[in-house]
Write an enzyme that holds these catalytic residues in place. Structure first.
Site, PDB file in Angstrom:
ATOM      1  N   ASP A 118      -6.509  -3.985   0.370  1.00 13.09           N
ATOM      2  CA  ASP A 118      -7.122  -2.839  -1.002  1.00 13.09           C
ATOM      3  C   ASP A 118      -5.440  -2.176  -1.221  1.00 13.09           C
ATOM      4  O   ASP A 118      -6.077  -0.296  -2.333  1.00 13.09           O
ATOM      5  CB  ASP A 118      -7.973  -2.083  -0.015  1.00 13.09           C
ATOM      6  CG  ASP A 118      -7.634  -1.260   0.971  1.00 13.09           C
ATOM      7  OD1 ASP A 118      -6.511  -1.350   1.460  1.00 13.09           O
ATOM      8  OD2 ASP A 118      -9.003  -1.349   1.602  1.00 13.09           O
ATOM      9  N   ARG A 139      15.457  -1.916   4.133  1.00 15.65           N
ATOM     10  CA  ARG A 139      14.823  -1.929   5.605  1.00 15.65           C
ATOM     11  C   ARG A 139      15.659  -3.433   5.711  1.00 15.65           C
ATOM     12  O   ARG A 139      16.376  -4.026   4.975  1.00 15.65           O
ATOM     13  CB  ARG A 139      13.396  -2.715   5.413  1.00 15.65           C
ATOM     14  CG  ARG A 139      12.348  -1.844   5.300  1.00 15.65           C
ATOM     15  CD  ARG A 139      11.022  -2.428   4.061  1.00 15.65           C
ATOM     16  NE  ARG A 139      10.558  -0.942   3.544  1.00 15.65           N
ATOM     17  CZ  ARG A 139       9.376  -0.455   4.200  1.00 15.65           C
ATOM     18  NH1 ARG A 139       9.242  -0.857   5.728  1.00 15.65           N
ATOM     19  NH2 ARG A 139       8.787   0.733   3.895  1.00 15.65           N
ATOM     20  N   ARG A 166       5.241  10.491   2.553  1.00 14.62           N
ATOM     21  CA  ARG A 166       6.617  10.085   3.458  1.00 14.62           C
ATOM     22  C   ARG A 166       7.719   9.883   2.912  1.00 14.62           C
ATOM     23  O   ARG A 166       7.808  10.493   1.670  1.00 14.62           O
ATOM     24  CB  ARG A 166       6.837   8.580   4.391  1.00 14.62           C
ATOM     25  CG  ARG A 166       7.601   8.752   4.798  1.00 14.62           C
ATOM     26  CD  ARG A 166       7.183   6.660   5.688  1.00 14.62           C
ATOM     27  NE  ARG A 166       6.904   5.592   5.117  1.00 14.62           N
ATOM     28  CZ  ARG A 166       6.725   4.543   5.599  1.00 14.62           C
ATOM     29  NH1 ARG A 166       6.259   4.357   6.943  1.00 14.62           N
ATOM     30  NH2 ARG A 166       6.765   3.985   4.647  1.00 14.62           N
ATOM     31  N   ASP A 220       7.975   3.578   9.900  1.00 20.08           N
ATOM     32  CA  ASP A 220       6.696   2.707   9.567  1.00 20.08           C
ATOM     33  C   ASP A 220       6.582   3.149  11.560  1.00 20.08           C
ATOM     34  O   ASP A 220       5.861   2.582  11.878  1.00 20.08           O
ATOM     35  CB  ASP A 220       6.914   1.466   9.494  1.00 20.08           C
ATOM     36  CG  ASP A 220       6.925   0.481   7.894  1.00 20.08           C
ATOM     37  OD1 ASP A 220       6.584   2.447   7.602  1.00 20.08           O
ATOM     38  OD2 ASP A 220       6.955  -0.217   7.575  1.00 20.08           O
ATOM     39  N   ASP A 224      11.322  -6.272   8.742  1.00 21.66           N
ATOM     40  CA  ASP A 224      10.425  -5.009   7.806  1.00 21.66           C
ATOM     41  C   ASP A 224      10.653  -3.743   8.124  1.00 21.66           C
ATOM     42  O   ASP A 224      10.083  -2.709   7.417  1.00 21.66           O
ATOM     43  CB  ASP A 224       9.217  -5.953   7.133  1.00 21.66           C
ATOM     44  CG  ASP A 224       8.555  -6.333   8.085  1.00 21.66           C
ATOM     45  OD1 ASP A 224       8.345  -7.105   8.966  1.00 21.66           O
ATOM     46  OD2 ASP A 224       6.709  -5.532   7.987  1.00 21.66           O
ATOM     47  N   ASN A 225       9.548  -3.102   9.319  1.00 20.28           N
ATOM     48  CA  ASN A 225       9.902  -2.216   9.936  1.00 20.28           C
ATOM     49  C   ASN A 225      11.341  -1.566  10.691  1.00 20.28           C
ATOM     50  O   ASN A 225      11.665  -0.875  11.147  1.00 20.28           O
ATOM     51  CB  ASN A 225       8.563  -1.980  11.080  1.00 20.28           C
ATOM     52  CG  ASN A 225       7.375  -2.610  10.257  1.00 20.28           C
ATOM     53  OD1 ASN A 225       7.920  -2.229   8.879  1.00 20.28           O
ATOM     54  ND2 ASN A 225       6.648  -2.734  10.616  1.00 20.28           N
ATOM     55  N   LYS A 245       1.884   6.702   1.121  1.00 16.49           N
ATOM     56  CA  LYS A 245       1.471   5.546   1.357  1.00 16.49           C
ATOM     57  C   LYS A 245       0.363   5.502   1.731  1.00 16.49           C
ATOM     58  O   LYS A 245      -0.788   6.632   2.203  1.00 16.49           O
ATOM     59  CB  LYS A 245       1.909   5.682   2.872  1.00 16.49           C
ATOM     60  CG  LYS A 245       1.661   4.171   4.216  1.00 16.49           C
ATOM     61  CD  LYS A 245       2.736   4.609   5.217  1.00 16.49           C
ATOM     62  CE  LYS A 245       2.578   3.804   5.801  1.00 16.49           C
ATOM     63  NZ  LYS A 245       2.974   3.913   6.938  1.00 16.49           N
ATOM     64  N   ARG A 259       0.738  -1.539   0.313  1.00 19.02           N
ATOM     65  CA  ARG A 259      -0.091  -0.349  -0.187  1.00 19.02           C
ATOM     66  C   ARG A 259       0.644   1.378  -0.168  1.00 19.02           C
ATOM     67  O   ARG A 259       0.717   2.685   0.271  1.00 19.02           O
ATOM     68  CB  ARG A 259      -0.497  -0.219   0.922  1.00 19.02           C
ATOM     69  CG  ARG A 259      -0.229  -0.186   2.486  1.00 19.02           C
ATOM     70  CD  ARG A 259      -1.375   0.779   3.218  1.00 19.02           C
ATOM     71  NE  ARG A 259      -0.275  -0.009   4.916  1.00 19.02           N
ATOM     72  CZ  ARG A 259      -0.629   0.337   5.513  1.00 19.02           C
ATOM     73  NH1 ARG A 259      -1.618   1.355   5.879  1.00 19.02           N
ATOM     74  NH2 ARG A 259       0.121   0.398   7.090  1.00 19.02           N
TER      75      ARG A 259
HETATM   76  P1  AMP Z   1       3.059  -2.905   7.951  1.00 18.17           P
HETATM   77  O1  AMP Z   1       1.985  -3.268   9.325  1.00 18.17           O
HETATM   78  O2  AMP Z   1       2.835  -1.408   7.767  1.00 18.17           O
HETATM   79  O3  AMP Z   1       4.379  -3.010   8.993  1.00 18.17           O
HETATM   80  O4  AMP Z   1       2.726  -3.664   6.574  1.00 18.17           O
HETATM   81  C1  AMP Z   1       2.981  -5.357   6.597  1.00 18.17           C
HETATM   82  C2  AMP Z   1       3.015  -5.488   5.248  1.00 18.17           C
HETATM   83  O5  AMP Z   1       1.602  -5.764   5.070  1.00 18.17           O
HETATM   84  C3  AMP Z   1       3.742  -4.714   3.955  1.00 18.17           C
HETATM   85  O6  AMP Z   1       3.885  -5.503   3.142  1.00 18.17           O
HETATM   86  C4  AMP Z   1       2.219  -3.197   3.540  1.00 18.17           C
HETATM   87  O7  AMP Z   1       2.829  -3.368   2.333  1.00 18.17           O
HETATM   88  C5  AMP Z   1       1.242  -3.874   4.240  1.00 18.17           C
HETATM   89  N1  AMP Z   1      -0.014  -4.039   3.958  1.00 18.17           N
HETATM   90  C6  AMP Z   1      -0.249  -3.509   5.013  1.00 18.17           C
HETATM   91  N2  AMP Z   1      -2.105  -2.992   5.373  1.00 18.17           N
HETATM   92  C7  AMP Z   1      -2.483  -3.156   3.941  1.00 18.17           C
HETATM   93  C8  AMP Z   1      -3.315  -2.681   2.804  1.00 18.17           C
HETATM   94  N3  AMP Z   1      -4.388  -2.435   3.082  1.00 18.17           N
HETATM   95  N4  AMP Z   1      -3.110  -3.320   1.419  1.00 18.17           N
HETATM   96  C9  AMP Z   1      -1.618  -3.998   1.209  1.00 18.17           C
HETATM   97  N5  AMP Z   1      -0.879  -4.470   1.932  1.00 18.17           N
HETATM   98  C10 AMP Z   1      -0.943  -3.724   2.789  1.00 18.17           C
HETATM   99 MG    MG Z   2       6.311  -1.995   7.533  1.00 17.68          MG
END
Ligand code: AMP
Ligand code: MG
Length: 493
Positions: free
Chosen positions: A133, A191, A184, A269, A259-260, A121, A101
């Site tokens: 989504d 990462r 951002r 993140d 990843d963060n 983002k 996203r």
């Molecule tokens: P995060 O929790 O932001 O560190 O995201 C973890 C993973 O989930 C990353 O690969 C994000 O790109 C993916 N992700 C989080 N929210 C969405 C979303 N609404 N749609 C698609 N991918 C998502």
């Molecule tokens: Mg992340």
């Protein structure tokens, strides 16, 4: 897909100076991806001081049409939007991820010559979206804006937030919410998880990524004969310093998956992050962190674990002999606790106004913290209060405890031959009066989400922009919440 009816400004008038260095890396590291068309972009918040630092044209940004630009409805010339591939250990388990996203427009060259990532983002689906989504809700994007900007004002390395726009389209979470896009700004979005991804491709990809990261963030190592080893040591050092900075202000990242964790050493993140009120190392706010993996006091340990995952990816580059590589990785990882403690103790010394190092400093600090924990003293207010002539009644139940400790601390300051007045002035420059208190953040978010009222958010952002000042008109922002039991944060989807 809906058709945007919003006016679109001249994106080039904004003053972006794009390059696309990441998009020139091997194709397996990204996928070209365009931001989705959105119905009705509207500006929620725009960071003019940051825009100025970036050398952008403030007049062009002030126009109504700027919202469409920050929704990606007109791409600036020179940009080349991509979604980055990465992997990561989430709560200890390995997964393939990628920008599901988020979309990287490219790197902007600032007036001081720095190259910074510009990323949207919440701007729609990409090849990495899986079942998501690709969208983001207004609350979590404003939350990232508030907290990342507060961290920057506290002097802590962090990604920045340039703008949040609403899209005019709903996103469906447990209940429908207003969709939003955050712009951002980051030193980069490489990462630990990017290395985990590259290492699972092949050694050439890994090496290319490492060379790129070194050139971009550790250029001083470029010509070193042992540059991959030194790179790993340098990342370790930056992360040790970063976690120490977090602990010194009571920050809890909340989801320190690999990843963060940014290779640049910036905080990245902002999801279920929060600032601790009453001091307790076991503090957890994230609704899904049942085991306390990412608790306040566990963050140094988890960072070391994350760095071990980075080391595993780099083993082939450390040495042609695998045993030598492992021995080197172990040696550096074992150094982490001492590196962290050095930074943390230096930070705590400066919070207490101490300018010299003494053997009993660690004990002095831990006995204060133990007393604070026992009496549930507010972390931020206790340190701020120590910098005042008349300390507040910060921990009524622990008044006697604090008095005994204060006598010991004053005696220590006297040994340094310091005047208390000078000490207090210095302490007020490192102990914030205001932090993004959870109840204030929630108040600003609910006004924005439920009543479309952004004034509490703007007021909060203003207060947090000078966290070391006590401004009487904002005194209520210094107060801890009356009762915080049951407060939870959520992953920012
Ligand atoms: P995060 O929790 O932001 O560190 O995201 C973890 C993973 O989930 C990353 O690969 C994000 O790109 C993916 N992700 C989080 N929210 C969405 C979303 N609404 N749609 C698609 N991918 C998502
Ligand atoms: Mg992340």
């Amino acid at each position: 897909m809906s058709t945007s009816t919003a006016p679109v400004a001249d994106s080039d008038a904004v003053g972006w100076r794009f390059d696309n260095t990441y998009a020139r890396l091997p194709e397996s590291l990204f996928v070209p991806s365009k931001p989705a068309v959105v119905r009705e972009p509207r500006m929620a918040v725009l960071n003019f001081p940051l825009a100025e630092e970036l050398g952008l044209n403030l007049a062009a940004l002030a126009s109504d049409a700027a919202a469409a630009l920050f929704a990606g409805q007109a791409l600036p010339s020179g940009s080349f939007p991509i979604a980055q591939a990465y992997a990561g250990h989430q709560y200890g388990g390995f997964t393939m991820l990628g920008d599901g996203r988020a979309i990287l427009l490219g790197e902007h060259r600032t007036p001081s010559g720095q190259l910074v990532d510009i990323q949207f983002k919440g701007s729609g689906r990409t090849q990495f979206s899986r079942r998501g989504d690709g969208r983001a809700a207004l609350g979590p994007m404003l939350r990232e804006y508030i907290i990342s900007e507060a961290m920057a004002a506290l002097g802590i390395p962090t990604t920045r937030s340039l703008a949040v726009v609403t899209t005019g389209e709903p996103v469906y979470r447990t209940v429908p919410q207003r969709g939003a896009i955050l712009t951002r700004v980051a030193a980069s979005h490489i990462r630990v998880g990017t290395f985990e991804y590259a290492a699972r491709r092949d050694e050439t990809t890994l090496k290319t990524l490492a060379d790129y990261a070194i050139e971009r963030h550790y250029a001083e190592l470029s010509d070193s004969p042992q540059k991959y080893r030194e790179f790993f040591r340098a990342v370790t050092e930056r992360q040790a310093a970063l976690v120490a900075r977090w602990l010194c202000v009571g920050f809890i990242h909340g989801v320190m998956n690999t990843d963060n964790v940014a290779i640049s050493g910036e905080t990245i993140d902002y999801g279920p992050c929060a600032f601790m009120n009453a001091y307790d190392p076991a503090t957890v706010y994230s609704s899904i962190d049942h085991g306390g993996r990412y608790a306040y006091g566990n963050q140094p340990h988890i960072m070391q674990w994350n760095l071990a995952r980075l080391a595993e990816t780099l083993l082939p580059l450390f040495d042609s002999d695998p045993d030598q590589s492992v021995a080197f990785a172990k040696e550096v990882l074992m150094e982490f606790p001492a590196r962290f403690e050095k930074h943390w103790l230096a930070g705590m010394r400066s919070k207490l106004g101490l300018t010299t190092e003494q053997p009993d400093d660690l004990d002095l600090v831990t006995s204060l913290l133990d007393g604070m924990q026992k009496t549930q003293a507010d972390f931020t207010r206790t340190f701020r209060s120590l910098s005042r002539e008349q300390p507040d009644d910060v921990c009524p139940d622990g008044a006697a405890e604090l008095a005994a400790w204060t006598a010991r601390w004053h005696e220590r300051l006297q040994r340094e031959g310091q005047s208390l007045a000078a000490v207090r002035t210095r302490m007020r420059k490192v102990n914030p009066a205001v932090i993004p208190r959870n109840h204030r953040v929630e108040e600003a978010l609910s006004a924005a989400e439920e009543r479309d009222d952004l004034s509490p958010l703007h007021r909060l952002v203003d207060v947090l922009s000078s966290p070391f000042d006590e401004r009487p008109e904002f005194a209520e922002y210094e107060e801890p919440p009356a009762d915080e039991s049951g407060y939870h944060t959520f992953c920012g989807t």
